[in-house]
Scaffold this motif. Structure first.
Motif, mmCIF file in Angstrom:
data_model
loop_
_atom_site.group_PDB
_atom_site.id
_atom_site.type_symbol
_atom_site.label_atom_id
_atom_site.label_comp_id
_atom_site.label_asym_id
_atom_site.label_seq_id
_atom_site.Cartn_x
_atom_site.Cartn_y
_atom_site.Cartn_z
ATOM 1 N N ASN A 24 0.859 -1.170 0.000
ATOM 2 C CA ASN A 24 0.000 0.000 0.000
ATOM 3 C C ASN A 24 0.901 1.227 0.000
ATOM 4 N N GLN A 80 -9.254 0.792 -5.925
ATOM 5 C CA GLN A 80 -8.220 0.166 -5.104
ATOM 6 C C GLN A 80 -6.855 0.760 -5.402
ATOM 7 N N ALA A 110 -7.475 3.924 -2.565
ATOM 8 C CA ALA A 110 -6.903 3.264 -1.415
ATOM 9 C C ALA A 110 -5.401 3.078 -1.570
ATOM 10 N N SER A 115 -3.905 0.666 -2.693
ATOM 11 C CA SER A 115 -3.575 -0.686 -2.296
ATOM 12 C C SER A 115 -3.153 -1.407 -3.561
ATOM 13 N N GLU A 164 -4.664 5.068 6.645
ATOM 14 C CA GLU A 164 -5.754 4.224 6.192
ATOM 15 C C GLU A 164 -7.055 4.987 6.028
ATOM 16 N N GLN A 210 -9.010 5.134 2.572
ATOM 17 C CA GLN A 210 -9.703 3.915 2.183
ATOM 18 C C GLN A 210 -10.968 3.732 3.016
#
Lengths: 276, 314, 448
Positions: free
Chosen positions: B62, B273, B277, B279, C404, C407
Motif C-alpha cells: 500500500n 483500489q 486506497a 492498495s 488508512e 480507504q
C-alpha cells in the motif's frame, strides 16, 4: 400489388419513417442541447424552465480557446494520428499473416490479441507507470502514442483481417502465380482493394485514441491531450454548465466532422467480414 | 543403430527428394514474419506490465501505509472473494454490461431498420443519429451530469416535471439506469452503423422476389433479414460488451461509483483500489480476477461470432 | 480517401514540429517548474497573476497542471510515491502533509529554505494553520489558504419567514429553520449539504456533526465507533435533514454543486467551507447577492465544531529545482502576493485564512466585512488535537490523521451516500461501515 396493399405499405412505411425520424432526433437531442447551452450565459444555462430562446454568446468559446486549447489540441492530434499510423503499419502485415497466408496457429494469435483488451487497465497502471518513469517517458506524447498503439492494435488487426478474408482467392492466386512476393501482394493488390476498410479502421482507431481519457489523465499532465484539457474546466468553483458545454463541443468538433465526412466508408467498413 | 553419418545422408537424401524440408522451415518463418512486429509490440506493451501486475498481486503493498511491503502469496486473491464490495462490483458488471449491450443493440437495430430505406431527410437524420458515437465519453458525461440529469437545473428534470413525474433524482435514485442510459446512447450509434452495414449488404433482389411471391414485410424481416443480420447482431453485441466492460468515464464523472457502490463495476473498483486506497497489491489481484471474468464472459461470445474463427470469406 | 491522405500528411508535418518542441524547450536556459494544483477559484487567480512572479524571477517558468480535487490527490500521490519526479511543487491537503512528511516524500522547509528567507515572516501565519503543516516541529508545506466551516444563509428568506439566525446556532435550530424554509414547489430547499461520496466530500461535513454530537471515529483503543449511539444519532440527523429539507438528489452533490445551488437561490442555507464565502458573493445571482449572511458552524455538545483545512504547497524530494520551487511557493504565500491578488483580482479572491496580516488590510476588511471575522474565529476555535467530546487517539477535525483513512473514508462515505439517496437505511450503512472499518484497522495492525 393492389392499390390498397400499396397504400397500406406506404402508411406503414410512413409510420416507420416517422418513428425513425423521432428516434434519430431523440439520439441527437442531447448534443443539440449541449451546443445550445454552450451559447448561453451561465445564468441562462441553469434557468428553470430551460431557455429555448436567448441571445447567443461566444464568450465561453473564447475563454476555452484563449486558454492553451491549441496546444492540447495539437497533442491530441499527434497522439491519435501517430498511434493510428503505427497501428495500421503493424496491423496490415499482421492481418495478412492471419488471413491471406496464415500462420499455423492463427486462431491462437487472434485470440491472444483480443484477450489483451480484457484486463481492466487500472490493474496494469502501476507497472506501466513505473516502466514509463524508468524510461523517462512520463508526461510525454511518446508514452501516449505507445499506449494507444497497444490499445488499438487488436481491434485494427481484427478489422483489417476481416476485410482481407473477403478478397477473392482467385485474384490472389493469380498474383502469386505471376511471382508476386508478399510485399507486392500487399502493396499493389490487397491494399487498394481494402481501401474502404482501411479508412474505417483508421477512423475508428483515431477516434478511440482521441477520446481516450483514463490513460491520458494518468500519464500526462502539462503535455496532455484534450481529455486532460477538459479537466481544467471542471470548475474553479464557479458556475460551469455553459463553459463545460462549450469545451465539450469544441473538443468534439474534429472527430464529429471526420465521422460525418467518412460515414459512408465507416458504415461500409464495419462489416467485419460477417458478410457472406 | 543409425549413425549420424547415415542420418545426415538420410536427411540429405530427403532434402534432395523433398526440397521443401529446409525451405519448409524457412517458409513457416516467412509466414510468421509479417505477424512478428505486431506480436512483439503487443507482448511488450501488455505482457510485461501484466507480469508485473501478477508479481504485485502476490504482495501486500500500500503506497500510503507506513508498513513495509511484503510477500503474502495468494492472500489478495482470497481477499477478493471475501470482499463484499468486490462481489457487489462483479454483479454490477454483469448487470451494467448486459443492460448496455441489450439496450444499444435493440436501439441501434431499430434505428437502422428505420433508416435503411430512403425517405425525405433520411441522409441528414442518419448523419445526426450516428453522431453520439463520436462524442468524447468524458465530455458527454460531464455535460449530462451538469445539464441533463440535475434535478434542479437539468433538462430531464424539466421534461419529467412537465410530464407530471416530478423532478427525478436520477443520479441518486437511479444511478445504474443513468449510467446505462448514457452508455447505451453512445453505443447505439455504433450498433446503428454496423447493422446498417448488414442491411445494406442484404441483396435487394431477394427482398423483391419475396415480395413478388406474396410475403409480408414482417415475414421477410423475420425469416430473411434477421438471419442475415445475425452475424452483425452478434458482432455488435461482442464489440459493445468488450468496450462496455471497461466503462470508466461515465461512472467516474456521473456517480463516482456510488451511491454505496451501486454503479461500481469491476474495472472501476480496481481503479478505486489503485488510486483511492493505493492498495497496489489488492488492485493487481482484483485486476487479474477481472481479467478472468472478462475472458469467461467474452470467449463464448467470440465463438458465436462466426466471422472470427473462419479462415475463408466464402 | 482524401481525408485519410490529408490527415496523414498533416500528421507527418505535425510530427516534425511536435518532436522539435521538447528540444526547443530544453535549448533555453530557463528552469521550468511543474506545479500540480487544485482547481479552485484562488488558484485560478494565482495562475493569472504569475507574470508578477516572472518579474521577480526571470529565470523561471511555471507550468500549471490544474486538476479537480478528486484527481489531484491520486495524480500527485502516484508521482510522489513512485519517485517519478514529474512535479516540482504539489498542492496537497493538510491531511497529506504530516503523513507524507513521515514517509520522507517532502522537502523539509524549515531547515534551510525557511531559515535563509527571513523576509517570509512565518510568524505571521495563523498558528492553527501553520501547525497543520508541521511534523515533528518542522514545516513541510506552506499554506496557500486556510479555512474552517460555517453557515451560509439567505437573510431575505429568513426575514420573510420571521426567523432570525443566531451568530452561533445549534444543529437543532438549523433543522428547525430548514424545515420552515423548505419550499420544493418553488425549487428552494431548506438547506444544501454535501452528499457526494468522498472522504473529503460528504464525510468532512458529517464528521464534524459526529464530533459535535459526542461521537467519534475510534475509541482510545482504536476500535471503530461507527455504531456507537452518539455516532448513529449524528449520521441519522444529517441524513434525515437532507432527505426531509435538503436539496434533491443530494447524493451527487459536492461543494461545487451546492455552491451553484446556493448562489442561484435554490437553497436557503448551506454548510460548507469558509473559503467559498468570497466566490459565493462574487457569483451570486443579483437577487441573492445582497442577501447572503454568515454564521458560525452549528454545534451541539461541543462549544465549536468548524473544521480545519488548508491547501499546502509542498516540494517533493524528487524535484530537481528545490530552490526555484521554494521561490515560487514562498512568493505565492507571501504578503506581497496577497496584496497583489487583492488589488488585481478583488479582495474576495484573495486566499483567506493563511496570514494574520491579511485581516489587517483595511481594503480586505471592508470587502470581507460580512465573513472575515467569522472566518478567523472559526479557524481559531478549530482544534485538531481535541476534536471530540471524549478523548481519542487520533488528531484531525474532519478526518482522522492516519494513512488508512482515505480507504476507510471512501467506503463509509459511499455507504452514507447510499443512506442519503434512500437505497440503504442509516443503520445498514453504519453497520457495513463498522464492519469494513474494523477489518481495515485489523489488517493494518491497529487492533490486534
Amino acid at each position: 400489388m393492389s392499390r390498397l396493399e400499396r397504400a397500406r405499405r406506404d402508411t406503414r412505411f410512413g409510420a416507420a419513417a416517422a418513428a425513425a425520424t423521432f428516434g434519430s432526433l431523440l439520439m441527437v437531442a442531447p448534443i443539440i442541447w449541449m451546443v445550445l447551452t454552450s451559447l448561453k450565459t451561465e445564468e441562462q444555462a441553469v434557468s428553470f424552465p430551460p431557455a429555448l430562446l436567448f441571445r447567443p454568446t461566444l464568450a465561453h468559446y473564447r475563454a476555452a480557446l484563449d486558454d492553451a486549447f491549441a496546444g492540447f489540441a495539437l497533442n491530441s492530434l499527434l497522439a491519435a494520428g501517430l498511434s493510428t499510423l503505427i497501428v495500421i503499419a503493424l496491423a496490415v502485415p499482421a492481418a495478412y499473416a492471419l488471413s491471406v497466408r496464415p500462420v499455423a496457429q492463427w486462431r491462437d494469435a487472434l485470440f491472444f490479441f483480443i484477450s489483451t483488451k480484457m484486463m481492466p487497465i487500472a490493474a496494469g497502471i502501476v507497472p506501466l507507470y513505473l516502466i514509463a518513469r524508468t524510461l523517462g517517458l512520463l508526461n510525454s506524447l511518446a508514452v501516449l502514442v505507445l499506449l494507444y498503439v497497444g490499445m488499438n492494435l487488436p481491434l485494427a488487426i481484427w478489422m483489417i483481417r476481416s476485410f482481407m478474408i473477403e478478397l477473392p482467392r482467385e485474384l490472389l492466386e493469380a498474383a502469386r502465380v505471376d511471382g508476386a512476393g508478399p510485399m507486392r501482394e500487399i502493396g499493389s493488390i490487397i491494399l487498394p482493394l481494402i481501401r474502404p476498410g482501411l479508412a474505417s479502421t483508421t477512423l475508428l482507431c483515431f477516434l478511440f485514441a482521441w477520446n481516450e481519457y483514463f490513460l491520458a489523465v494518468n500519464f500526462t499532465s502539462t503535455t496532455g491531450t484534450l481529455t486532460v484539457f477538459l479537466q481544467r474546466f471542471l470548475s474553479f468553483g464557479r458556475l460551469y454548465t455553459a463553459q463545460v458545454a462549450a469545451v465539450a463541443t469544441l473538443v468534439n468538433i474534429p472527430v464529429v466532422a471526420a465521422g460525418w465526412l467518412a460515414q459512408r466508408n465507416l458504415v461500409r467498413g464495419l462489416t467485419f467480414g460477417a458478410v457472406k | 543403430m543409425p549413425t549420424t553419418l547415415t542420418l545426415r545422408a538420410q536427411a540429405a537424401a530427403e532434402a534432395a527428394s523433398r526440397p521443401d524440408a529446409w525451405a519448409g522451415w524457412r517458409r513457416r518463418w516467412a509466414l510468421r514474419l509479417p505477424l512478428l512486429p505486431a506480436l512483439l509490440v503487443t507482448v511488450a506493451l501488455t505482457q510485461l506490465p501484466f507480469a508485473m501486475t501478477l508479481y504485485y498481486s502476490l504482495q501486500r503493498w500500500n503506497l500510503l501505509s507506513l508498513r513495509p511491503r511484503r510477500f503474502v502469496g495468494l492472500h489478495n486473491f482470497v481477499a477478493a472473494f471475501n470482499d463484499s464490495t468486490f462481489l457487489h462490483a462483479l454483479g454490477n458488471t454483469l448487470l451494467m454490461t448486459g443492460s448496455i449491450v441489450v439496450c444499444s443493440v435493440l436501439a441501434g437495430t431499430l434505428l437502422a431498420v428505420g433508416l435503411n430505406r430512403p425517405f425525405l431527410g433520411r441522409n441528414l437524420l442518419r448523419t445526426l443519429a450516428i453522431t453520439p458515437f463520436f462524442i468524447m465519453p468524458v465530455a458527454a458525461a460531464l455535460f449530462w451530469k451538469a445539464a441533463l440529469f440535475d434535478p434542479s437545473f437539468g433538462l430531464f428534470g424539466w421534461l419529467t416535471a412537465s410530464l407530471g413525474l416530478g423532478r427525478i433524482n436520477w443520479l441518486s435514485q437511479h444511478p445504474m439506469v443513468s449510467v446505462v442510459m448514457i452508455s447505451a446512447w453512445q453505443w447505439s450509434s455504433f450498433v446503428l452503423m454496423i447493422i446498417l452495414a448488414g442491411l445494406q449488404s442484404f441483396p435487394e433482389e431477394v427482398e423483391e422476389a419475396a415480395l413478388v411471391d406474396g410475403a409480408t414485410r414482417a415475414q421477410i424481416f423475420r425469416l430473411l433479414t434477421l438471419p442475415h443480420l445475425r452475424p452483425f447482431l452478434e458482432l455488435s453485441a461482442l464489440l459493445v460488451a468488450m468496450y462496455a466492460l471497461e466503462n470508466f468515464a461515465a461512472i467516474s464523472q456521473l456517480t463516482a461509483g456510488g451511491p454505496a457502490y451501486a454503479t461500481t463495476n469491476l474495472s472501476y473498483y480496481v481503479y478505486l483500489q489503485a488510486f483511492s486506497a493505493f492498495s497496489i497489491g489488492r488492485a493487481s489481484a482484483y485486476g487479474a480476477v477481472s481479467l478472468l471474468v472478462a475472458l469467461a464472459l467474452v470467449t463464448p461470445l467470440l465463438r458465436l461470432v462466426s466471422g472470427i474463427l473462419r479462415l475463408e470469406g466464402r | 480517401m482524401f481525408r485519410s491522405n490529408g490527415a496523414r500528411w498533416l500528421v507527418v508535418i505535425g510530427c516534425a514540429a511536435g518532436l522539435g518542441w521538447p528540444l526547443a524547450a530544453t535549448a533555453q536556459d530557463k528552469i521550468v517548474l511543474t506545479v500540480a494544483m487544485a482547481a479552485n477559484p484562488q488558484m485560478e487567480t494565482a495562475e493569472k497573476l504569475v507574470d508578477a512572479f516572472y518579474a521577480q524571477h526571470p529565470g523561471i517558468t511555471v507550468r500549471f497542471q490544474t486538476l479537480p480535487e478528486n484527481e489531484l490527490r491520486p495524480t500527485v500521490l502516484k508521482d510522489v510515491a513512485t519517485n517519478s519526479g514529474q512535479f516540482d511543487v504539489v498542492m496537497i491537503g493538510s491531511y497529506e502533509v504530516p503523513l507524507w512528511a513521515q514517509k520522507g516524500w517532502l522537502v523539509d522547509l524549515s531547515t534551510h529554505l525557511l531559515k535563509n528567507d527571513p523576509g517570509y515572516d512565518a510568524d505571521d501565519l495563523l498558528k492553527p494553520i501553520a501547525n497543520l503543516m508541521t511534523w515533528k516541529t518542522d514545516m513541510y508545506g506552506l499554506p496557500f489558504y486556510g479555512s474552517s466551516s460555517f453557515m451560509f444563509y439567505r437573510k431575505d428568506l429568513f426575514r420573510a419567514a420571521g426567523l432570525s439566525m443566531p451568530e452561533h446556532p445549534t444543529w437543532q435550530q438549523i433543522a428547525g429553520f430548514s424545515a420552515k424554509l423548505n419550499q420544493p414547489q418553488h425549487g428552494v430547499s431548506g438547506i444544501c449539504l454535501r452528499g457526494v461520496p468522498g472522504w473529503g466530500q460528504n464525510l468532512a461535513a458529517i464528521t464534524t456533526v459526529i464530533n459535535t454530537f459526542g461521537g467519534s471515529w475510534f475509541d482510545q483503543s482504536w476500535r471503530p465507533q461507527l455504531t456507537a449511539p452518539a455516532t448513529v444519532q449524528a449520521v441519522k440527523f444529517y441524513v434525515d435533514l437532507l432527505r426531509s429539507s435538503g436539496e434533491p438528489d443530494a447524493a451527487k452533490d459536492g461543494w461545487q454543486e451546492c455552491l451553484q445551488l446556493f448562489t442561484q437561490g435554490r437553497a436557503a442555507m448551506w454548510y460548507d467551507d469558509t473559503v467559498f464565502a468570497g466566490p459565493a458573493l462574487d457569483q451570486a445571482a443579483p437577487t441573492v447577492r445582497g442577501n447572503i449572511g454568515f454564521a458560525l458552524a452549528p454545534h451541539d455538545r461541543t462549544a465549536y465544531s468548524g473544521w480545519l483545512w488548508s491547501w499546502a504547497l509542498s516540494i517533493p524530494k524528487t524535484s530537481r529545482h528545490v530552490q526555484a520551487a521554494w521561490d515560487f511557493i514562498s512568493w505565492l504565500t507571501s504578503k506581497d502576493y496577497i496584496k497583489l491578488a487583492g488589488e488585481k483580482a478583488g479582495w474576495g479572491q484573495v486566499p483567506p485564512g493563511s496570514r494574520r496580516s491579511t485581516y489587517e488590510i483595511p481594503a480586505y476588511q471592508a470587502a470581507t466585512a460580512s465573513y472575515g471575522d467569522l472566518t478567523l474565529q472559526s479557524i481559531a476555535h478549530a482544534d485538531p488535537l481535541h476534536p471530540t467530546v471524549m478523548a481519542v487517539p487520533y488528531t484531525g477535525v474532519q478526518y482522522v490523521s492516519i494513512p488508512e483513512f482515505v480507504q476507510i473514508g471512501d467506503f463509509v462515505s459511499q455507504q452514507i451516500a447510499g443512506a442519503i439517496s434512500g437505497s440503504l437505511s442509516v443503520k445498514q450503512a453504519l453497520s457495513a461501515s463498522q464492519a469494513k472499518t474494523s477489518q481495515i484497522m485489523d489488517d493494518s495492525g491497529y487492533t490486534n
